[in-house]
Design an enzyme around this catalytic site. Structure first.
Site, short mmCIF file in Angstrom:
data_model
loop_
_atom_site.label_atom_id
_atom_site.label_comp_id
_atom_site.label_asym_id
_atom_site.label_seq_id
_atom_site.Cartn_x
_atom_site.Cartn_y
_atom_site.Cartn_z
N CYS A 177 -11.85 -7.23 -5.27
CA CYS A 177 -12.95 -8.16 -5.49
C CYS A 177 -12.40 -9.56 -5.72
O CYS A 177 -11.57 -9.77 -6.60
CB CYS A 177 -13.75 -7.72 -6.70
N ASN B 53 -6.18 -2.08 -1.03
CA ASN B 53 -5.37 -0.94 -0.62
C ASN B 53 -3.89 -1.25 -0.81
O ASN B 53 -3.51 -2.40 -1.03
CB ASN B 53 -5.61 -0.67 0.87
N HIS C 215 -5.53 8.10 0.75
CA HIS C 215 -6.04 6.73 0.81
C HIS C 215 -5.88 6.15 -0.59
O HIS C 215 -6.50 6.62 -1.53
CB HIS C 215 -7.52 6.79 1.23
N HIS D 29 -5.34 2.92 -3.48
CA HIS D 29 -5.54 1.51 -3.86
C HIS D 29 -4.48 1.13 -4.89
O HIS D 29 -3.99 1.97 -5.64
CB HIS D 29 -6.95 1.31 -4.41
N ARG E 167 -11.60 -2.49 7.97
CA ARG E 167 -12.77 -1.82 7.37
C ARG E 167 -12.75 -2.01 5.85
O ARG E 167 -13.49 -2.80 5.29
CB ARG E 167 -12.75 -0.32 7.75
N ASP E 168 -11.85 -1.32 5.17
CA ASP E 168 -11.84 -1.36 3.70
C ASP E 168 -11.46 -2.75 3.18
O ASP E 168 -11.97 -3.21 2.16
CB ASP E 168 -10.82 -0.33 3.18
ZN ZN Z 1 -10.66 2.34 -0.16
#
Ligand code: ZN
Length: 316
Positions: free
Chosen positions: A240, A249, A207, A209, A10-11
């Site tokens: 990116c 992540n 969560h 990063h 997903r992420d």
């Molecule tokens: Zn995230």
């Protein structure tokens, strides 16, 4: 036991500038589950015109449900997404609510009040389902450590939002460092403040990063506060592709290595996970892959906590 929730499908892939085949995603999910990962966020139920990468989430949920013992999570931004996720059979709904109201309005066109109401309607919808289809509703408070638009986000905003979201029917809340702004002191302070406000049982996950390289130290700070679920993505996918070094992540393999080395059980086989990473890198050569352990190898005499049964090749 610490639960590592894999959010790569997903992420990790939502910001890639090419579409990932459904078959690649299926192989990835199956291989991680076989390596011992017990929870995977397989995709999101969003407007597919805005996020074409997520067009096959329903098919992925259906596939992931065939894997015994796997908790299947899906991100949903609103009631409509929640309805689609429940219909597909997801076990957990993950709802992002941004602590920065500017971010919330720009991203999902909703204020805090509107998002709290959205959670309330999702709760009513879930409660109207048959008992075996009542999914868990996990609200992730996004930009909980700062926002690229608003900058500093006050701790009080996080705490107030956590209380309102629990009152609106969230099963639990989590904190998300969407922007990679967190540091270990901030992690400790904010987790403790939310624990004090809503009860330690109602915040179990973070969560994170690794945008500024503090991902694992932040993870450790969260564990030391008693949290038991950490999101991570294989190869640290995400970020990116046009911003060098802006990784996604925290890296699942590196996190498993750290916890293994500290004697903390995750149920995940590190060597098997590194094999999954190699296959994924071969399947998606254009994707940026991060992390250290896979390249450096484990230390001499390192002893993994989880090993396959030598006779059957499977995990107990
Ligand atoms: Zn995230």
């Amino acid at each position: 036991m610490i639960v590592i929730s894999e959010v790569g499908p997903r992420d990790g892939i939502q910001s890639l500038d090419f579409l990932v085949d459904l078959d690649i995603k299926k192989r990835w999910i199956a291989a991680e589950a076989a390596a011992g990962v017990r929870e995977i966020e397989v995709g999101s139920f969003v407007n597919f015109k805005r996020l074409p990468q997520m067009h096959d989430t329903a098919a992925l949920v259906e596939f992931a449900l065939t894997i015994p013992g796997l908790d299947v999570a899906a991100l949903v931004p609103n009631l409509r997404g929640a309805q689609a996720a429940v219909e597909a059979g997801a076990h957990k709904l993950s709802i992002p609510v941004s602590a920065s109201e500017t971010h919330s309005v720009r991203n999902v066109n909703r204020t805090h009040d509107q998002m709290v109401e959205e959670v309330r309607s999702i709760r009513a919808f879930v409660d109207a389902q048959p008992a075996d289809a009542r999914t868990s509703i996990e609200v992730g408070i996004a930009t909980a450590f700062g926002c690229t638009i608003e900058g500093h986000v006050p701790e009080k905003t996080i705490v107030d939002l956590a209380e309102r979201l629990m009152a609106a029917g969230a099963s639990e809340v989590g904190l998300s460092d969407t922007t990679g702004y967190a540091d270990p002191a901030m992690i400790r302070n904010r987790i403790k403040a939310v624990q004090a406000a809503v009860g330690a049982d109602n915040i179990t996950g973070v969560h994170l990063h690794n945008t500024r390289g503090l991902g694992l130290t932040n993870a450790l700070a969260a564990l030391e506060c008693g949290l038991t679920t950490l999101d991570a993505s294989l190869g640290g996918l995400g970020g990116c592709p046009f911003a060098p070094g802006a990784s996604g992540n925290i890296v699942t393999e590196d996190l498993v290595f750290m916890l293994d080395a500290m004697g903390i059980v995750t149920g995940i086989d590190l060597a098997a996970l590194i094999e999954v990473r190699k296959k994924l890198a071969a399947d998606m050569p254009a994707a940026p892959i991060y992390g250290f352990v896979a390249d450096a190898g484990v230390p001499l005499d390192f002893s993994q906590l989880v090993k396959p049964d030598p006779e059957t090749g499977t995990y107990a």
